[in-house]
Design an enzyme around this catalytic site. Structure first.
Site, mmCIF file in Angstrom:
data_model
loop_
_atom_site.group_PDB
_atom_site.id
_atom_site.type_symbol
_atom_site.label_atom_id
_atom_site.label_comp_id
_atom_site.label_asym_id
_atom_site.label_seq_id
_atom_site.Cartn_x
_atom_site.Cartn_y
_atom_site.Cartn_z
ATOM 1 N N HIS A 55 0.877 -1.172 0.000
ATOM 2 C CA HIS A 55 0.000 0.000 0.000
ATOM 3 C C HIS A 55 0.918 1.226 0.000
ATOM 4 O O HIS A 55 2.016 1.178 0.557
ATOM 5 C CB HIS A 55 -0.824 0.109 1.279
ATOM 6 C CG HIS A 55 -1.783 -1.008 1.537
ATOM 7 N ND1 HIS A 55 -1.402 -2.189 2.108
ATOM 8 C CD2 HIS A 55 -3.114 -1.105 1.325
ATOM 9 C CE1 HIS A 55 -2.463 -2.966 2.242
ATOM 10 N NE2 HIS A 55 -3.521 -2.330 1.768
ATOM 11 N N ASP A 58 2.106 1.646 3.690
ATOM 12 C CA ASP A 58 3.022 0.776 4.414
ATOM 13 C C ASP A 58 4.411 0.872 3.790
ATOM 14 O O ASP A 58 5.391 0.390 4.353
ATOM 15 C CB ASP A 58 2.556 -0.688 4.613
ATOM 16 C CG ASP A 58 1.801 -1.279 3.466
ATOM 17 O OD1 ASP A 58 0.687 -1.764 3.697
ATOM 18 O OD2 ASP A 58 2.318 -1.266 2.337
ATOM 19 N N MET A 89 2.454 -5.896 -7.745
ATOM 20 C CA MET A 89 1.153 -5.278 -7.440
ATOM 21 C C MET A 89 1.332 -4.153 -6.423
ATOM 22 O O MET A 89 2.226 -4.210 -5.584
ATOM 23 C CB MET A 89 0.216 -6.357 -6.876
ATOM 24 C CG MET A 89 -1.150 -5.899 -6.421
ATOM 25 S SD MET A 89 -1.239 -5.328 -4.720
ATOM 26 C CE MET A 89 -1.942 -6.751 -3.898
ATOM 27 N N GLU A 182 -11.160 -6.253 -5.188
ATOM 28 C CA GLU A 182 -11.179 -7.268 -4.129
ATOM 29 C C GLU A 182 -12.431 -7.099 -3.275
ATOM 30 O O GLU A 182 -12.625 -6.068 -2.645
ATOM 31 C CB GLU A 182 -9.915 -7.115 -3.269
ATOM 32 C CG GLU A 182 -9.857 -8.085 -2.117
ATOM 33 C CD GLU A 182 -8.558 -7.952 -1.318
ATOM 34 O OE1 GLU A 182 -7.606 -7.299 -1.807
ATOM 35 O OE2 GLU A 182 -8.518 -8.493 -0.203
ATOM 36 N N LYS A 184 -15.106 -8.062 -0.147
ATOM 37 C CA LYS A 184 -15.132 -8.564 1.234
ATOM 38 C C LYS A 184 -16.507 -8.238 1.804
ATOM 39 O O LYS A 184 -17.012 -7.140 1.567
ATOM 40 C CB LYS A 184 -14.028 -7.876 2.055
ATOM 41 C CG LYS A 184 -13.864 -8.423 3.467
ATOM 42 C CD LYS A 184 -12.676 -7.747 4.179
ATOM 43 C CE LYS A 184 -12.448 -8.370 5.539
ATOM 44 N NZ LYS A 184 -11.348 -7.713 6.271
ATOM 45 N N GLU A 218 -10.136 -13.031 -2.553
ATOM 46 C CA GLU A 218 -9.388 -13.506 -1.369
ATOM 47 C C GLU A 218 -10.120 -14.667 -0.704
ATOM 48 O O GLU A 218 -11.319 -14.577 -0.417
ATOM 49 C CB GLU A 218 -9.205 -12.362 -0.368
ATOM 50 C CG GLU A 218 -8.585 -12.875 0.935
ATOM 51 C CD GLU A 218 -8.149 -11.782 1.895
ATOM 52 O OE1 GLU A 218 -7.558 -10.786 1.424
ATOM 53 O OE2 GLU A 218 -8.390 -11.946 3.106
ATOM 54 N N HIS A 221 -12.138 -13.894 2.537
ATOM 55 C CA HIS A 221 -13.325 -13.056 2.381
ATOM 56 C C HIS A 221 -14.528 -13.871 1.932
ATOM 57 O O HIS A 221 -15.651 -13.629 2.389
ATOM 58 C CB HIS A 221 -13.044 -11.917 1.405
ATOM 59 C CG HIS A 221 -11.971 -10.990 1.880
ATOM 60 N ND1 HIS A 221 -11.510 -9.937 1.128
ATOM 61 C CD2 HIS A 221 -11.263 -10.962 3.035
ATOM 62 C CE1 HIS A 221 -10.555 -9.307 1.812
ATOM 63 N NE2 HIS A 221 -10.392 -9.917 2.964
ATOM 64 N N ASP A 246 -5.596 -13.385 -3.522
ATOM 65 C CA ASP A 246 -5.116 -13.268 -2.144
ATOM 66 C C ASP A 246 -5.349 -14.602 -1.443
ATOM 67 O O ASP A 246 -6.493 -14.994 -1.171
ATOM 68 C CB ASP A 246 -5.865 -12.144 -1.404
ATOM 69 C CG ASP A 246 -5.259 -10.772 -1.665
ATOM 70 O OD1 ASP A 246 -4.301 -10.685 -2.470
ATOM 71 O OD2 ASP A 246 -5.743 -9.788 -1.070
ATOM 72 N N ASP A 256 -12.040 -11.531 10.809
ATOM 73 C CA ASP A 256 -11.099 -11.678 9.699
ATOM 74 C C ASP A 256 -9.754 -12.188 10.232
ATOM 75 O O ASP A 256 -9.002 -11.451 10.851
ATOM 76 C CB ASP A 256 -10.957 -10.286 9.076
ATOM 77 C CG ASP A 256 -9.995 -10.244 7.931
ATOM 78 O OD1 ASP A 256 -9.648 -11.307 7.406
ATOM 79 O OD2 ASP A 256 -9.605 -9.128 7.552
ATOM 80 N N ASP A 258 -7.075 -14.011 8.573
ATOM 81 C CA ASP A 258 -5.842 -13.952 7.759
ATOM 82 C C ASP A 258 -4.835 -15.035 8.143
ATOM 83 O O ASP A 258 -3.640 -14.759 8.346
ATOM 84 C CB ASP A 258 -5.165 -12.569 7.875
ATOM 85 C CG ASP A 258 -5.935 -11.489 7.124
ATOM 86 O OD1 ASP A 258 -6.677 -11.841 6.194
ATOM 87 O OD2 ASP A 258 -5.777 -10.305 7.463
ATOM 88 N N ASP A 288 -1.979 -12.987 1.370
ATOM 89 C CA ASP A 288 -2.464 -11.851 2.161
ATOM 90 C C ASP A 288 -2.867 -12.386 3.530
ATOM 91 O O ASP A 288 -4.042 -12.595 3.812
ATOM 92 C CB ASP A 288 -3.643 -11.172 1.459
ATOM 93 C CG ASP A 288 -4.036 -9.894 2.180
ATOM 94 O OD1 ASP A 288 -3.296 -9.485 3.099
ATOM 95 O OD2 ASP A 288 -5.077 -9.307 1.836
#
Ligand code: GCO
Ligand code: MN
Ligand code: MN
Length: 388
Positions: A55, A58, A89, A182, A184, A218, A221, A246, A256, A258, A288
């Site tokens: 991102h 980040d 990406m 994406e 969710k 993902e 999700h 993802d 969530d 992950d 992800d």
């Protein structure tokens, strides 16, 4: 037996925010010291990843000065050169800053929407600068807690306006960049617009530049929504829209999570890997996910290695499934064509329809045939458990 060693050809990628997660959650603060983007690239190089995604924030903190941003980019570029990692990406953080508390592109406040356009354009520039070819849009806060607050049709209209605007921006700049949406269903918002891959797929056809826009589905999700991820992936692939993925894992009906890829539902992960490998999906296998909050950075490496290792084991299992004589004989039997009905199937003609309507079917005889799916499933389980 392979050593399950990740190679560049496997296209395993991680986001800076995944291995860089400090373990913060709604109930507790960080448990790991933050690492710089360059340090995370070296970590990914050490575990054998092919690429790194980010991102805007980040990578470069939202309040960084131009000089700070240049220094971070310089170190990051050097880390990429040293490790050979690439940036396939990039994406925009349109969720974290308080300004996005009511969404970004779909916020009720036009100033927020304009700021989101500006932030996304700058983030697109930052992605292109390091070679990204796929740009992800995850609408984390594009939604509501109360539907008194926002008109759902207006939400869609604003979302569409944003993607159309940004498509034009990419074209105007001559960037070689495609968008991947994406879905969710919820979290962080009570409900997020365009909650599943299927919703996204339908939405793409309403855009001004549908050819520039595909999907980044993902695992977690769709599992949060309680639906079969692989089926959605098949539909995305069938539509020519599976441009990124993802990978992680998730128990349905929970927050969530992950989780490390394949750590919760091995069977679902197997069918997914088998699908991707069978069709020859050419894109990134992006994990992800993040390490348990219990881990230090050695544990983070265990997590990252585990994601790739499980993928490669399941890839081998898929090849074993495809080569298994008993499984293939069962599949051939189950799916065998019947020459007596073949003339009635396929493309419609009025002749065909007329003769089919006159045909007698012995429903009881047809229905009495056992389909051997129990045997087939147990053979699959035996492969997955390593007893075959
Ligand atoms: C989530 C999402 C994000 C996005 C990321 C890239 O549930 O938090 O999966 O991790 O994938 O923002 O768009
Ligand atoms: Mn997610
Ligand atoms: Mn994601």
């Amino acid at each position: 037996m392979t050593a399950y060693t990740p190679e560049p050809e496997h296209k395993f990628t991680f986001g800076l925010w995944t291995v860089g997660s400090t373990g913060r959650d709604p109930f507790g603060g960080p448990v790991r010291n933050p690492k710089t983007p360059a340090e995370l690239v070296y970590l990914l190089g050490e575990v054998g990843a092919y690429g790194v995604n980010y991102h805007d924030n980040d990578f470069i903190p939202i309040d960084a000065s131009p000089a700070e941003a240049e220094a971070i980019k310089r170190d990051f570029r050097k880390a990429l050169d040293d490790t050979g990692l690439v940036v396939p990406m990039a994406t925009t953080n349109l969720a974290f800053d308080p300004i996005f508390k009511d969404g970004a592109f779909t916020s009720n406040d036009p100033k927020v929407r304009a700021f989101a356009f500006q932030k996304a354009m700058k983030a697109i520039d930052l992605g292109v600068e390091f070679g990204a070819k796929i740009y992800v849009f995850w609408g984390g806060r594009e939604g509501t807690e109360t539907d008194s607050s926002k008109n759902a049709m207006e939400g869609l209209r604003r979302y569409r306006e944003a993607l159309n605007y940004l498509s034009e921006y990419v074209l105007d700049n001559g960037y070689d960049l495609k968008f991947a949406l994406e879905a969710k269903p919820n979290e962080p918002r009570g409900d997020i617009y365009l909650p599943t891959t299927g919703h996204m797929l339908a939405f793409i056809n309403t855009l001004d530049h549908p050819d520039m826009v595909g999907l980044n589905p993902e695992v977690a999700h769709e599992h949060m929504a309680g639906i079969n991820f692989m089926h959605g992936i098949a539909q995305a692939w069938d539509a020519g829209k599976l441009w990124h993925i993802d990978l992680n894992d998730q128990y349905p009906g929970r927050y969530d999570q992950d989780l490390r890829f394949g750590s919760r539902d091995i069977k679902a992960a197997f069918y997914l890997v088998k699908f991707l490998e069978d069709v020859g999906y050419p894109g990134s296998r992006h994990f992800d996910a993040h390490a348990y909050r219990t881990e230090d950075y050695e544990g983070v490496k265990d997590f990252a290695r585990g994601c790739m290792r499980t993928y490669l084991i399941l890839k081998e299992k898929a090849a074993q499934f495809n080569a298994d004589p008993e499984i293939q004989a069962l599949l051939a039997e189950i799916t065998a064509e019947d020459p007596t009905v073949a003339p009635f199937l396929g493309k419609y003609s009025s002749e065909k329809a007329k003769s089919l309507k006159a045909r007698h079917f012995d429903r009881t005889a047809i229905a009495s045939r056992g389909l051997k799916y129990e045997r087939l499933d147990q053979l699959t389980i035996d492969i997955l458990l390593g007893t075959r």
